[in-house]
Design an enzyme around this catalytic site. Structure first.
Site, PDB file in Angstrom:
ATOM      1  N   HIS A  69       0.832  -1.211   0.000  1.00  0.00           N
ATOM      2  CA  HIS A  69       0.000   0.000   0.000  1.00  0.00           C
ATOM      3  C   HIS A  69       0.865   1.259   0.000  1.00  0.00           C
ATOM      4  CE1 HIS A  69       0.489   0.747   4.390  1.00  0.00           C
ATOM      5  NE2 HIS A  69       0.360  -0.556   4.533  1.00  0.00           N
ATOM      6  N   ASP A  71      -0.193   4.378   1.063  1.00  0.00           N
ATOM      7  CA  ASP A  71      -0.537   5.355   2.092  1.00  0.00           C
ATOM      8  C   ASP A  71       0.207   5.063   3.389  1.00  0.00           C
ATOM      9  OD1 ASP A  71      -2.152   2.991   2.228  1.00  0.00           O
ATOM     10  OD2 ASP A  71      -3.443   3.976   3.689  1.00  0.00           O
ATOM     11  N   ASP A 102       6.347   0.710   7.366  1.00  0.00           N
ATOM     12  CA  ASP A 102       4.950   0.416   6.994  1.00  0.00           C
ATOM     13  C   ASP A 102       4.453   1.394   5.937  1.00  0.00           C
ATOM     14  OD1 ASP A 102       2.401  -0.617   6.992  1.00  0.00           O
ATOM     15  OD2 ASP A 102       1.825   0.254   8.909  1.00  0.00           O
ATOM     16  N   GLU A 136      -5.098   1.678   2.371  1.00  0.00           N
ATOM     17  CA  GLU A 136      -5.111   0.458   3.181  1.00  0.00           C
ATOM     18  C   GLU A 136      -5.278   0.775   4.658  1.00  0.00           C
ATOM     19  OE1 GLU A 136      -3.260  -2.831   5.616  1.00  0.00           O
ATOM     20  OE2 GLU A 136      -2.796  -0.692   5.521  1.00  0.00           O
ATOM     21  N   GLU A 137      -4.647   1.859   5.102  1.00  0.00           N
ATOM     22  CA  GLU A 137      -4.650   2.181   6.520  1.00  0.00           C
ATOM     23  C   GLU A 137      -6.026   2.609   7.035  1.00  0.00           C
ATOM     24  OE1 GLU A 137      -2.379   1.503   8.456  1.00  0.00           O
ATOM     25  OE2 GLU A 137      -0.411   1.678   7.526  1.00  0.00           O
ATOM     26  N   GLU A 162       4.162  -6.287   3.826  1.00  0.00           N
ATOM     27  CA  GLU A 162       4.073  -5.610   5.116  1.00  0.00           C
ATOM     28  C   GLU A 162       5.361  -5.836   5.923  1.00  0.00           C
ATOM     29  OE1 GLU A 162       1.870  -3.650   6.432  1.00  0.00           O
ATOM     30  OE2 GLU A 162      -0.023  -3.943   5.349  1.00  0.00           O
ATOM     31  N   HIS A 351       3.755   2.709  12.769  1.00  0.00           N
ATOM     32  CA  HIS A 351       2.837   3.673  13.381  1.00  0.00           C
ATOM     33  C   HIS A 351       3.461   4.395  14.581  1.00  0.00           C
ATOM     34  CE1 HIS A 351      -1.082   1.716  11.629  1.00  0.00           C
ATOM     35  NE2 HIS A 351      -0.064   1.636  10.784  1.00  0.00           N
TER      36      HIS A 351
END
Length: 378
Positions: A69, A71, A102, A136-137, A162, A351
């Protein structure tokens, strides 16, 4: 410095925090074009898109997907970062920034693996499809769009890049988001008996929810279903009995108690509360992502174990993943396929402030993806 590192820096410098994924996709499109690889930008909304590219024998029925992803999550308080989140600084062999783990490092490793495979595509015994998604997030909107456009229908295997710290993940839980709204009757707080307190209806639900899944059977690999109420809102004024309130919850389904079982259990609980409460509760499902699990003896798993052992010289013991991924959308395709998660960067730093990826691991992952593709397509 490997040119993949330079691309990774450029991508991290684009703050694609649930927006601006198109800038990332266009930069990848231009990178692929330098190697005479065509790609397709699939628009969804302004500044938001997916990217698809494919190499290999178009007549082959064996298709390996490489997906990631574009984003990233918001950086939070910038003052908490030692290294600016969108500067992509390198210190002591680590590249820091939001998305370093990520998962822009996984995306770029897949892009350069794809470029390397394209150079020898005539020798590929199948096809490789690069699948890069937006959103995705925040719910997997990009993967959902591609699934409905049938880009997963013919997959034989899928690698999700991932951050797994180069560990091979063969299973992950699903994710189920829901909202419960409560409707009551507003009155003056001095005469609560004349009204219906919507908050009380939600409290009834919260008390039931605490033990609603106690009997859900655990999965042998993924363990027990996880569930929590994560947001609660009710009332607007201190001297009013509130007529409206809502809460939101998140559940992590497992194969032994899947998303449909979760829906049925919540629906029954709401129905029972409504029959015994003055407030009226309504259930809304906001997102439902399936658990994903692949046989540990599957060809894709074995190919990954061989590549990790040969290139990274580390343990190839299989593991599981706590979060959900875009794979939850893609496995809705009619044809069943094998799925693994494998990417650079530690999941534990995702994150968080000062997110990073070890550059040595990142560069090695390019070769890992290439070797997996060759072995799997055989």
């Amino acid at each position: 410095m490997h040119e993949a590192v330079l691309l990774l820096q450029k991508l991290i410098q684009i703050p694609s925090t649930d927006d601006n994924e198109e800038q990332v996709a266009l930069l990848i499109r231009d990178t692929l074009a330098k190697y005479d690889i065509s790609s397709k930008i699939i628009k969804h909304a302004p500044n938001r898109c997916n990217l698809i590219a494919e190499i290999g024998n178009p007549d082959s029925t064996t298709v390996l997907g490489l997906t990631g992803h574009l984003d990233v999550v918001l950086p939070g308080n910038l003052q908490d970062w030692q290294y600016p989140p969108f500067a992509a600084e390198i210190h002591d062999g680590r590249l820091y920034g939001r998305g370093a783990a990520d998962m822009k490092s996984g995306v770029v490793a897949m892009v350069y693996a794809f470029i390397g495979l394209a150079a020898e595509s005539a020798n590929l015994n199948g096809r490789v499809r690069l699948i890069l998604t937006f959103g995705e997030e925040t719910g997997g909107q990009g993967a959902h769009q591609l699934m409905t456009l049938h880009y997963a229908d013919d997959l034989s295997g899928l690698i999700v890049g991932e951050p797994t710290n180069a560990q091979i993940v063969y299973a992950h839980k699903g994710s189920f988001n829901y909202t419960v709204t409560a409707k009551g009757k507003q009155v003056h707080s001095s005469t609560p008996e004349l009204g219906i307190n919507a908050i009380n209806g939600l409290v009834d639900f919260a008390n039931v929810e605490a033990h609603l899944f106690d009997d859900a059977p655990a999965d042998e690999a993924l363990g027990k279903l996880a569930h929590a109420i994560t947001l609660f809102h009710g009332g607007e004024q201190i001297n009013n009995i509130p007529s409206d309130a809502y809460l939101r919850g998140n559940i992590r389904p497992i194969p032994t108690f899947n998303n449909q079982a979760v829906t049925d259990r919540l629906t029954a609980a709401i129905s029972n509360i409504n029959a015994n409460s003055k407030a009226t509760l309504t259930l809304t499902i906001d997102g439902s992502f399936l658990p994903v699990k692949t046989n540990q003896e599957a060809a894709l798993v074995k190919a990954a174990q061989t590549a990790v052992a040969n290139i990274l010289h580390q343990s190839t013991e299989l593991t599981i993943f706590a979060g959900a991924t875009d794979a939850s959308e893609f496995v809705l395709a009619p044809k069943k396929f094998e799925t693994i998660l494998l990417g650079p960067g530690p999941f534990e730093i995702a994150h968080q402030v000062d997110e990073y990826v070890e550059l040595a691991q990142f560069e090695a992952m390019i070769a890992v993806y290439q070797q997996i593709a060759h072995q799997f397509l055989q």
